[in-house]
Write a protein that holds these residues in place. Structure first.
Motif, PDB file in Angstrom:
ATOM      1  N   SER A 125       0.824  -1.208   0.000  1.00 52.26           N
ATOM      2  CA  SER A 125       0.000   0.000   0.000  1.00 52.26           C
ATOM      3  C   SER A 125       0.861   1.261   0.000  1.00 52.26           C
ATOM      4  O   SER A 125       0.610   2.198  -0.768  1.00 52.26           O
ATOM      5  N   ILE A 174       0.748   3.819  -3.124  1.00 47.49           N
ATOM      6  CA  ILE A 174       0.242   5.177  -2.922  1.00 47.49           C
ATOM      7  C   ILE A 174       1.292   6.201  -3.320  1.00 47.49           C
ATOM      8  O   ILE A 174       0.986   7.208  -3.978  1.00 47.49           O
ATOM      9  N   THR A 182      -3.392  13.198  -4.377  1.00 48.07           N
ATOM     10  CA  THR A 182      -4.365  12.448  -3.577  1.00 48.07           C
ATOM     11  C   THR A 182      -5.481  11.910  -4.463  1.00 48.07           C
ATOM     12  O   THR A 182      -5.924  10.764  -4.308  1.00 48.07           O
ATOM     13  N   ALA A 205      -4.398   8.790  -6.074  1.00 48.57           N
ATOM     14  CA  ALA A 205      -4.417   7.655  -5.149  1.00 48.57           C
ATOM     15  C   ALA A 205      -5.842   7.165  -4.898  1.00 48.57           C
ATOM     16  O   ALA A 205      -6.091   5.963  -4.712  1.00 48.57           O
ATOM     17  N   TYR A 211      -7.537   3.601  -3.982  1.00 45.66           N
ATOM     18  CA  TYR A 211      -7.819   3.466  -2.553  1.00 45.66           C
ATOM     19  C   TYR A 211      -9.046   4.290  -2.179  1.00 45.66           C
ATOM     20  O   TYR A 211      -9.399   5.255  -2.867  1.00 45.66           O
TER      21      TYR A 211
END
Length: 373
Positions: A170, A174, A243, A246, A250
């Protein structure tokens, strides 16, 4: 960084009740699933993650509340994490169940589709039992760190957790999604969560510690109030372009102060990854019967799991949503669970040789697809 007049032992005591204690079992008075009188008992194992993580508590709940009624003595084993679990489920005798993060599972599928024979041999015989819950991803820094948001970690010294752990996958994924480049090996460490947190607060070799665990995570919940003076969480800014990249893979999450009252004064925005319960595509009749009984017991004792088990069970549903490309449910269990939801509303083969580590990427090393020298 902080300059505190404390010995390493004193600092450890300030952060945690104990670093070496094993995760506590549920209360002895909790209700247990009872085995059927005519059901012979077999011994199976489920691989989870660290002793202070959420996975092992989920495994122990299954062992306590579900397995006995199916005639299974289920042992929850600690492990390095999700990638290690894939390998152990595939090749370790007695391991019949594993908990695996979605990004790790998908990474194996992707490498298999790209022609990696090791990944294909590992993942293609595996089957999903049940989607579980979202695990929160924590980015921990020193209290005096200039960083405030996850998208500011570029170029920092980051501990991603042990190789073959879901946390490492992860963290590296990320980072790559946010900054369009891999983590630099020289700035990456693979210590355990406990070791990394101690280094974070006592020296400058670590700037950020990444931890993946469903809340409340025992490691963090055991922190004492003094931890507020030492470490804090980075926030996620959903408006940041990195973000947003990502968030294509996620989920968004909220790390609740109620989960960590000794540490957090307010909720913190975060990221999350889905956990799955996984098995092998068994065809031996005794095994398929046992796992079908396990699914039936899961159906019948699900309410007990949600009231007596880890709080994350309250986020689990028994309906079976569509899976991603290359994922398949285990048919004997799928039949049982689909009946359940509708009513309520052979010998392992030797592992093939892996490529030499010198030719491996960082993510291949995380997945354990490299041969060590």
């Amino acid at each position: 960084m902080l300059h505190l007049p404390r010995t390493l032992h004193a600092l450890a005591a300030a952060l945690f009740t104990t670093l070496t204690a094993t995760a506590a079992l549920v209360s002895p008075g909790a209700a247990l699933a009872q085995p059927a009188a005519s059901t012979p008992t077999v011994s199976y194992k489920i691989v989870t993650a660290s002793e202070r993580g959420t996975y092992i508590q989920i495994g122990r709940d299954l062992a306590r509340f579900v397995a006995p009624q199916a005639g299974i003595q289920l042992e929850a084993l600690a492990s390095k994490g999700s990638a290690d679990n894939v390998s152990r489920l595939r090749y370790d005798t007695g391991v019949k169940l594993a908990i695996v993060q979605s990004d790790v599972y998908q990474a194996f599928v992707d490498y298999a589709d790209a022609g990696n024979a090791v990944a294909a041999d590992l993942i293609r015989p595996l089957r999903v039992v049940l989607p579980l819950y979202d695990e929160e991803i924590y980015f921990v820094v020193r209290t005096d760190s200039p960083l405030q948001y996850v998208h500011e970690i570029k170029g920092r010294k980051i501990n991603i957790g042990p190789l073959q752990s879901g946390t490492a996958m992860s963290a590296s994924t990320i980072y790559r999604l946010m900054f369009n480049e891999p983590l630099a090996d020289a700035a990456t460490s693979t210590l355990s969560n406990e070791e990394a947190l101690l280094k974070l607060t006592t020296e400058s070799s670590v700037d950020v510690v990444v931890i993946v665990a469903g809340q409340p995570a025992k490691l963090l919940a055991d922190m004492k109030p003094e931890a507020k003076q030492l470490v804090r969480l980075l926030k996620v800014d959903p408006a940041n372009s990195g973000t947003q990249a990502a968030l294509q893979t996620y989920g968004a999450a909220t790390i609740r102060s109620a989960s960590y009252p000794n540490w957090l004064d307010q909720d913190v925005s975060g990221l999350a990854v889905k956990a799955y319960l996984v098995t092998y595509d068994y065809t031996y009749r005794v095994t398929t019967d046992k796992l079908s009984r396990f699914a039936q017991s899961l159906c019948e004792n699900f309410a007990v799991l949600q009231t007596e088990g880890h709080p994350k069970w309250r986020d689990v549903r028994l309906d079976l949503p569509p899976l991603g490309r290359g994922w398949r449910y285990y048919a004997p269990i799928e039949r049982v669970l689909r009946r359940c939801t509708s009513s309520h509303k052979e010998a392992p083969r030797p592992a093939p040789s892996a490529p030499a580590s010198a030719t491996c990427t960082q993510q291949e090393r995380i997945l354990g697809l490299c041969r060590t020298p």
